[in-house]
Design an enzyme around this catalytic site. Structure first.
Site, PDB file in Angstrom:
ATOM      1  N   LYS A  26       0.844  -1.200   0.000  1.00  0.00           N
ATOM      2  CA  LYS A  26       0.000   0.000   0.000  1.00  0.00           C
ATOM      3  C   LYS A  26       0.873   1.240   0.000  1.00  0.00           C
ATOM      4  CE  LYS A  26       0.960   1.238   4.418  1.00  0.00           C
ATOM      5  NZ  LYS A  26       1.659   2.488   4.786  1.00  0.00           N
ATOM      6  N   GLY A  57       7.518   1.066   4.778  1.00  0.00           N
ATOM      7  CA  GLY A  57       6.320   1.899   4.796  1.00  0.00           C
ATOM      8  C   GLY A  57       5.287   1.461   3.774  1.00  0.00           C
ATOM      9  N   GLY A  89       3.589  -1.526   4.061  1.00  0.00           N
ATOM     10  CA  GLY A  89       2.583  -2.363   4.706  1.00  0.00           C
ATOM     11  C   GLY A  89       2.660  -3.841   4.383  1.00  0.00           C
ATOM     12  N   GLY A  90       3.849  -4.335   4.011  1.00  0.00           N
ATOM     13  CA  GLY A  90       3.962  -5.739   3.638  1.00  0.00           C
ATOM     14  C   GLY A  90       3.538  -6.686   4.744  1.00  0.00           C
ATOM     15  N   GLY A  91       4.027  -6.478   5.950  1.00  0.00           N
ATOM     16  CA  GLY A  91       3.673  -7.351   7.068  1.00  0.00           C
ATOM     17  C   GLY A  91       2.200  -7.301   7.411  1.00  0.00           C
ATOM     18  N   SER A  92       1.613  -6.107   7.353  1.00  0.00           N
ATOM     19  CA  SER A  92       0.180  -5.974   7.646  1.00  0.00           C
ATOM     20  C   SER A  92      -0.654  -6.685   6.595  1.00  0.00           C
ATOM     21  CB  SER A  92      -0.198  -4.490   7.706  1.00  0.00           C
ATOM     22  OG  SER A  92       0.464  -3.845   8.773  1.00  0.00           O
ATOM     23  N   ASP A 118      -2.624  -1.052  10.333  1.00  0.00           N
ATOM     24  CA  ASP A 118      -2.874  -1.152   8.897  1.00  0.00           C
ATOM     25  C   ASP A 118      -3.616  -2.419   8.496  1.00  0.00           C
ATOM     26  OD1 ASP A 118      -1.540   1.225   8.585  1.00  0.00           O
ATOM     27  OD2 ASP A 118       0.308   0.342   7.822  1.00  0.00           O
TER      28      ASP A 118
END
Length: 290
Positions: free
Chosen positions: A11, A97, A99-102, A135
């Site tokens: 994102k 920043g 949002g890969g983990g989210s 996120d």
């Protein structure tokens, strides 16, 4: 079901306003989040116990990975152990920043719910997502959203087109925790328009993290300036960094620009676009990494 594959997107934020620090220690945010065609892949397969594998090695305990945390919450709600092999194939850079983990966490909840025959309602999945991070609820939505609070108040944005993007991830990472510790809240919310066209998106290219990030990491400013020189309609640090995205008025301009960007100097380059909607069971709109 013997094998389930899903693709979890990244994102960008445009805008991102940090309004104030709340009494619970979190920061009150006002932002708009757009999904982009840059993906990690999750694979679930039958196994005699829970096994988690990742294509990259993290220093953290595997149980602290957001995929495993999502699994544990799902197990608690389901009332039984998950017996699957879960493989995470990473392409979205860590601490960027984006949002890969989210997205991984939201995708895990979606995939587990499908694998087990949809035992949990969308409302319950949203409650679990809120426990995992600010996120994560957004990634359950599958649409561009206006996001307020600490990520729990979502409003779907309609009629948002796909915008051509270049995303640059520098050679360094930025800890989200450190970025928040050093940020300068601005208790002055602004009525940003929905990014329904390029001109509206340009008005949204505001990120309160940049007040300190561009000072502490001069290369971020250099990347933004270089993107503007090669024809971007605007450039911005995504979230708490360290990735920077540039938006273009056409795919032709984007493709021309990425050919002349100095890859070795800046880091990873991705030629991509925003998504109007994301279907977790297939990947669309992504060009190869350069």
């Amino acid at each position: 079901m013997k094998l389930l594959k899903i693709w979890t997107p990244a994102k960008i934020n445009a805008p991102l306003k940090i309004l104030f620090k709340r009494d619970d220690g979190f920061h009150e945010l006002e932002t708009q989040m757009l999904l982009i065609a840059l993906f990690d892949r999750l694979e679930l397969s039958q196994y005699h116990r829970l096994c988690f594998e990742c294509s990259v090695r993290f220093e953290e305990d595997p149980e602290e990975n957001l995929v495993m945390r999502a699994v544990r919450l799902f197990e608690q709600e389901l009332g039984q152990a998950v017996r699957l092999k879960i493989k995470l194939h990473k392409q979205i850079p860590h601490q960027s920043g984006l949002g890969g983990g989210s997205g991984n966490a939201a995708g895990t909840l979606i995939a587990l719910n499908r694998w087990h025959g949809y035992p949990l309602s969308p409302e319950l999945l949203l409650q679990l997502a809120q426990k995992l991070g600010a996120d994560v609820p957004f990634f359950l939505s599958r649409f561009p959203c206006r996001v307020r609070g600490i990520g729990e108040r979502l409003e779907v944005l309609h009629d948002v087109p796909a915008f051509p993007l270049v995303v640059i991830k520098p050679h360094f990472a930025i800890s989200t925790q450190n970025a928040y510790q050093n940020c300068s809240p601005d208790n002055n919310p602004c009525p940003f328009p929905a990014p329904c066209n390029l001109q509206a998106l340009q008005q949204c290219l505001v990120n309160d993290f940049e007040k300190t990030l561009l000072r502490d990491y001069p290369q971020l400013k250099e990347i933004c300036q270089f993107l503007k020189k090669v024809g971007t309609a605007g450039a911005l640090v995504s979230g708490s960094g360290s990735a920077v995205f540039g938006v273009f008025e056409s795919y032709q301009r984007r493709d021309t620009a990425i050919k002349i960007l100095p890859r070795q100097k800046f880091g990873l380059l991705f030629s991509t676009q925003t998504l109007t909607y994301h279907h977790y069971w297939r990947r669309i709109g992504q060009k190869h990494e350069r």
